[in-house]
Design an enzyme around this catalytic site. Structure first.
Site, PDB file in Angstrom:
ATOM      1  N   ARG A   1      -8.946   3.735  -6.399  1.00 17.71           N
ATOM      2  CA  ARG A   1      -7.737   2.908  -6.512  1.00 17.71           C
ATOM      3  C   ARG A   1      -7.314   2.072  -5.543  1.00 17.71           C
ATOM      4  O   ARG A   1      -6.799   1.119  -5.497  1.00 17.71           O
ATOM      5  CB  ARG A   1      -6.526   3.979  -6.744  1.00 17.71           C
ATOM      6  CG  ARG A   1      -6.423   4.747  -7.966  1.00 17.71           C
ATOM      7  CD  ARG A   1      -4.999   5.479  -7.873  1.00 17.71           C
ATOM      8  NE  ARG A   1      -4.095   4.725  -7.316  1.00 17.71           N
ATOM      9  CZ  ARG A   1      -2.701   5.182  -6.415  1.00 17.71           C
ATOM     10  NH1 ARG A   1      -2.877   6.577  -6.583  1.00 17.71           N
ATOM     11  NH2 ARG A   1      -2.186   4.451  -6.053  1.00 17.71           N
TER      12      ARG A   1
ATOM     13  N   CYS B   1       3.824  12.291  -7.388  1.00 18.81           N
ATOM     14  CA  CYS B   1       2.350  12.601  -7.422  1.00 18.81           C
ATOM     15  C   CYS B   1       2.066  13.457  -6.495  1.00 18.81           C
ATOM     16  O   CYS B   1       3.162  14.194  -6.227  1.00 18.81           O
ATOM     17  CB  CYS B   1       1.779  11.329  -6.957  1.00 18.81           C
ATOM     18  SG  CYS B   1       2.260  10.934  -5.176  1.00 18.81           S
TER      19      CYS B   1
ATOM     20  N   ASP C   1      -0.127   7.241   5.838  1.00 24.91           N
ATOM     21  CA  ASP C   1      -1.449   6.979   5.196  1.00 24.91           C
ATOM     22  C   ASP C   1      -2.707   7.232   6.149  1.00 24.91           C
ATOM     23  O   ASP C   1      -3.576   7.400   5.422  1.00 24.91           O
ATOM     24  CB  ASP C   1      -1.434   5.243   4.464  1.00 24.91           C
ATOM     25  CG  ASP C   1      -0.585   5.427   3.467  1.00 24.91           C
ATOM     26  OD1 ASP C   1      -0.222   4.018   3.095  1.00 24.91           O
ATOM     27  OD2 ASP C   1       0.280   6.230   3.111  1.00 24.91           O
TER      28      ASP C   1
ATOM     29  N   LYS D   1      -4.400  -3.415   0.070  1.00 23.85           N
ATOM     30  CA  LYS D   1      -3.643  -3.026  -1.278  1.00 23.85           C
ATOM     31  C   LYS D   1      -2.175  -2.805  -1.461  1.00 23.85           C
ATOM     32  O   LYS D   1      -1.828  -3.567  -2.368  1.00 23.85           O
ATOM     33  CB  LYS D   1      -4.169  -1.599  -1.645  1.00 23.85           C
ATOM     34  CG  LYS D   1      -3.480  -0.758  -2.640  1.00 23.85           C
ATOM     35  CD  LYS D   1      -4.139   0.621  -3.097  1.00 23.85           C
ATOM     36  CE  LYS D   1      -3.307   1.648  -2.464  1.00 23.85           C
ATOM     37  NZ  LYS D   1      -1.980   2.094  -2.777  1.00 23.85           N
ATOM     38  N   ASN D   2      -1.611  -2.439  -0.271  1.00 26.76           N
ATOM     39  CA  ASN D   2      -0.167  -2.504  -0.266  1.00 26.76           C
ATOM     40  C   ASN D   2       0.676  -3.626  -0.027  1.00 26.76           C
ATOM     41  O   ASN D   2       1.701  -3.553  -0.292  1.00 26.76           O
ATOM     42  CB  ASN D   2       0.192  -1.349   0.651  1.00 26.76           C
ATOM     43  CG  ASN D   2      -0.101   0.143  -0.021  1.00 26.76           C
ATOM     44  OD1 ASN D   2      -0.736   0.294  -1.175  1.00 26.76           O
ATOM     45  ND2 ASN D   2      -0.068   0.995   0.985  1.00 26.76           N
TER      46      ASN D   2
ATOM     47  N   ARG E   1       8.706  11.200  -5.003  1.00 28.24           N
ATOM     48  CA  ARG E   1       8.580   9.567  -5.083  1.00 28.24           C
ATOM     49  C   ARG E   1       9.669   9.006  -5.828  1.00 28.24           C
ATOM     50  O   ARG E   1       9.731   8.400  -6.789  1.00 28.24           O
ATOM     51  CB  ARG E   1       7.146   9.075  -5.654  1.00 28.24           C
ATOM     52  CG  ARG E   1       6.091   9.636  -4.992  1.00 28.24           C
ATOM     53  CD  ARG E   1       5.620   9.424  -3.641  1.00 28.24           C
ATOM     54  NE  ARG E   1       5.411   8.112  -3.426  1.00 28.24           N
ATOM     55  CZ  ARG E   1       4.185   7.276  -3.412  1.00 28.24           C
ATOM     56  NH1 ARG E   1       3.186   8.197  -3.813  1.00 28.24           N
ATOM     57  NH2 ARG E   1       4.059   6.148  -3.215  1.00 28.24           N
TER      58      ARG E   1
HETATM   59  C1  EPZ Z   1       4.479   2.490  -0.027  1.00 33.82           C
HETATM   60  O1  EPZ Z   1       4.827   3.526  -1.067  1.00 33.82           O
HETATM   61  C2  EPZ Z   1       3.010   2.814   0.041  1.00 33.82           C
HETATM   62  N1  EPZ Z   1       2.387   2.430  -1.375  1.00 33.82           N
HETATM   63  C3  EPZ Z   1       2.338   4.243   0.182  1.00 33.82           C
HETATM   64  O2  EPZ Z   1       0.905   4.134   0.359  1.00 33.82           O
HETATM   65  C4  EPZ Z   1       2.856   4.410   1.715  1.00 33.82           C
HETATM   66  O3  EPZ Z   1       2.612   5.799   1.866  1.00 33.82           O
HETATM   67  C5  EPZ Z   1       4.435   4.568   1.726  1.00 33.82           C
HETATM   68  O4  EPZ Z   1       4.732   3.089   1.330  1.00 33.82           O
HETATM   69  C6  EPZ Z   1       5.152   4.591   3.125  1.00 33.82           C
HETATM   70  O5  EPZ Z   1       4.727   3.743   4.183  1.00 33.82           O
HETATM   71  C7  EPZ Z   1       2.494   1.095  -1.886  1.00 33.82           C
HETATM   72  O6  EPZ Z   1       2.701   0.125  -0.936  1.00 33.82           O
HETATM   73  C8  EPZ Z   1       1.984   0.659  -3.172  1.00 33.82           C
HETATM   74  P1  EPZ Z   1       8.421   4.655   0.437  1.00 33.82           P
HETATM   75  P2  EPZ Z   1       6.184   3.828  -1.170  1.00 33.82           P
HETATM   76  O7  EPZ Z   1       9.405   4.039  -0.649  1.00 33.82           O
HETATM   77  O8  EPZ Z   1       7.044   2.273  -1.390  1.00 33.82           O
HETATM   78  C9  EPZ Z   1      11.491   8.160  -0.114  1.00 33.82           C
HETATM   79  C10 EPZ Z   1      -1.208   4.762  -0.212  1.00 33.82           C
HETATM   80  O9  EPZ Z   1      -1.790   5.717   0.000  1.00 33.82           O
HETATM   81  N2  EPZ Z   1      12.156   7.449  -1.012  1.00 33.82           N
HETATM   82  O10 EPZ Z   1       8.619   4.059   1.692  1.00 33.82           O
HETATM   83  O11 EPZ Z   1       6.384   4.556  -2.746  1.00 33.82           O
HETATM   84  C11 EPZ Z   1      10.092   8.847  -0.630  1.00 33.82           C
HETATM   85  O12 EPZ Z   1      10.403   9.805  -1.418  1.00 33.82           O
HETATM   86  C12 EPZ Z   1       0.384   4.713  -0.613  1.00 33.82           C
HETATM   87  O13 EPZ Z   1      -1.647   3.597  -0.187  1.00 33.82           O
HETATM   88  C13 EPZ Z   1      13.345   7.796  -1.551  1.00 33.82           C
HETATM   89  O14 EPZ Z   1      13.910   8.846  -1.211  1.00 33.82           O
HETATM   90  O15 EPZ Z   1       6.964   4.492  -0.075  1.00 33.82           O
HETATM   91  C14 EPZ Z   1       9.415   9.201   0.605  1.00 33.82           C
HETATM   92  O16 EPZ Z   1       9.722  10.372   1.037  1.00 33.82           O
HETATM   93  C15 EPZ Z   1       0.923   6.378  -0.587  1.00 33.82           C
HETATM   94  N3  EPZ Z   1      14.130   6.968  -2.497  1.00 33.82           N
HETATM   95  C16 EPZ Z   1      10.004   8.137   1.648  1.00 33.82           C
HETATM   96  O17 EPZ Z   1      11.146   7.472   1.050  1.00 33.82           O
HETATM   97  C17 EPZ Z   1      13.687   5.898  -2.865  1.00 33.82           C
HETATM   98  O18 EPZ Z   1      14.288   5.103  -3.828  1.00 33.82           O
HETATM   99  C18 EPZ Z   1       8.999   6.899   1.815  1.00 33.82           C
HETATM  100  O19 EPZ Z   1       8.711   6.273   0.651  1.00 33.82           O
HETATM  101  C19 EPZ Z   1      12.309   5.558  -2.251  1.00 33.82           C
HETATM  102  C20 EPZ Z   1      11.624   6.313  -1.401  1.00 33.82           C
END
Ligand code: EPZ
Length: 421
Positions: free
Chosen positions: A400, A117, A308, A22-23, A122
């Site tokens: 999802r 969420c 995850d 998915k990701n 996020r």
């Molecule tokens: C991706 O989300 C995945 N989703 C998530 O999977 C996964 O948990 C996550 O990466 C971490 O591995 C998809 O790929 C669609 P991040 P993403 O940006 O990109 C902070 C699932 O269940 N952050 O790496 O949103 C954020 O708040 C989902 O499949 C900022 O501060 O994750 C978080 O604490 C859940 N500022 C941390 O980074 C930003 O601009 C990790 O977020 C962006 C992120």
């Protein structure tokens, strides 16, 4: 609202084939907006999130068709609008991944501010920081965010990610592939999904080096061409079924896996005494060959233990002898499943981002909710070993992100049915 009814199922056994990730497929689809020629993605999982992103992209001007199951053709001859459809966008925050491609191709993008969420706020500040480093101006209004490239288009630059954000790394990479000059992303995310996206973009004619490391170099090119690409298997679905074998003390052969992508999960399950063998057809996991014991988990960006898998792993830890500690360092609120597991008798204590799992519990079936996609999977795993019946609601989360979820578990001997209210 639909629910799952899960009965105590005894040791699972048999084999399961992992679907496309998915990701990985979501950013690959968004990258399809970058080329005027057709791109084709294979092994696309049938997921609600994929359908939502298809709708978002078609509203932007992409022509998308699925000639056969799992094959997606994306043909973006021209972008019709650079403003995402607010209602559609709100259905899935990963729609933010269309922002980089729109900025690269059309020089502007206007998106609803993605909401948080259950697992955290996020934010997208790092995405916007990256776009600004490429010369764009960004503006956050109360309900939407806008980015506009300079007159001549984006210009290569360097951006340091304060956190190795997966989405920010993907969005900035996609914005940079058509920029004038070279871009460096420092402290980049190293997840396999980043590598898959870079491979796809390079097949389209991009010039990306270093994906999978903390420094990614992108040399801008004039335009991208079409290509065909198979998405990598889903490492989180892989981990979920590894844990299904572990928690039920069963034995499962998992096919279509990249074992390198699940090294932390293999290591941690072996520490608990679970047998994990890499075989020609994939990975053999046996949770029943000896008494299993506790271990400690700390989630980290890749190649650390994946956030995850934290909640499914915690469900498993409630059933092994001994006390386990779990630390969640990636998201600020990813223990929503603890209250649900405690309703089943887990007796887990949390303090901020740490949790203590006493272990050795015989869980009892109860009415619980899926608080996010992965927590939903955790509740199903718990239901497989809990006495009696476990009723899981809010299961739209699960739809999802897990393809053919019920069929795959029933194929392994699980007693699980979906009921529509
Ligand atoms: C991706 O989300 C995945 N989703 C998530 O999977 C996964 O948990 C996550 O990466 C971490 O591995 C998809 O790929 C669609 P991040 P993403 O940006 O990109 C902070 C699932 O269940 N952050 O790496 O949103 C954020 O708040 C989902 O499949 C900022 O501060 O994750 C978080 O604490 C859940 N500022 C941390 O980074 C930003 O601009 C990790 O977020 C962006 C992120």
């Amino acid at each position: 609202m639909a629910k799952y009814l899960v009965q105590k199922s005894g040791p699972l056994s048999g084999e399961v084939t992992i679907s496309g990730a998915k990701n990985a497929v979501l950013p690959l689809m968004a990258a399809g907006l970058l080329a005027e020629e057709q791109t084709t993605i294979k092994d696309v999982p049938a997921l609600r999130d994929v359908n939502v992103l298809m709708e978002v992209m078609m509203k932007l001007g992409a022509e998308i068709d699925m000639p056969e199951e799992g094959v997606l053709n994306i043909h973006t001859k021209e972008i019709q609008t650079t403003e995402a459809d607010f209602d559609l966008f709100k259905k899935m925050r990963a729609s933010i991944l269309v922002m980089g491609p729109l900025l690269a191709r059309e020089g502007k993008a206007r998106m609803p501010l993605p909401g948080g969420c259950s697992i955290g706020a996020r934010p997208i500040d790092l995405h916007l920081k990256g776009f600004r480093q490429l010369g764009a101006t960004t503006e956050v209004k109360d309900t939407y965010v806008e980015a506009v490239a300079p007159e001549g288009g984006l210009v290569g630059g360097s951006v340091y990610l304060d956190f190795p954000s997966v989405g920010a790394t993907e969005n900035i990479m996609m914005a940079a592939v058509l920029a004038q000059g070279t871009t460096y992303i420092e402290n980049a995310a190293e997840e396999p999904e980043i590598v898959d996206l870079a491979n796809f973009l390079n097949k389209m004619g991009a010039r990306i080096k270093g994906a999978g490391t903390d420094t990614i170099k992108i040399e801008g090119v004039e335009h991208l061409k079409g290509t065909v690409h198979r998405v990598i298997p889903d490492r989180i679905e892989t981990g979920t079924f590894m844990l299904a074998a572990a928690i039920t003390r069963g034995e499962i052969l998992i096919k279509n896996v990249v074992t390198d992508h699940v090294k932390p999960i293999i290591a941690k399950l072996r520490e608990c005494g679970v047998q994990v063998e890499l075989v020609d057809e994939g990975m053999y996991v046996n949770g029943g060959n000896k008494a299993l014991t506790a271990t400690d988990i700390k989630t980290l960006p890749y190649p650390g233990f994946p956030t995850d898998i934290q909640s499914p792993f915690m469900a498993f830890l409630t059933t092994v002898e001994g006390e386990s500690q779990v630390q969640e360092t990636v998201f600020e609120n990813r223990f929503m499943h603890v209250a649900e597991l405690n309703r089943m008798g887990a007796n887990i204590k949390t303090d901020g981002r740490s949790a203590v799992i006493p272990g050795g519990k015989q869980l009892v079936g109860s009415q619980v909710i899926a608080t996010d996609l992965r927590a939903g999977a955790a509740m199903v795993l718990a239901g497989l070993v809990a006495e009696g019946t476990t009723e899981i609601s809010e299961i739209y989360h699960i739809d999802r992100g897990y393809e053919k979820f019920v069929e795959k578990f029933r194929g392994l001997g699980a007693t699980i049915i979906r009921i529509e209210d």
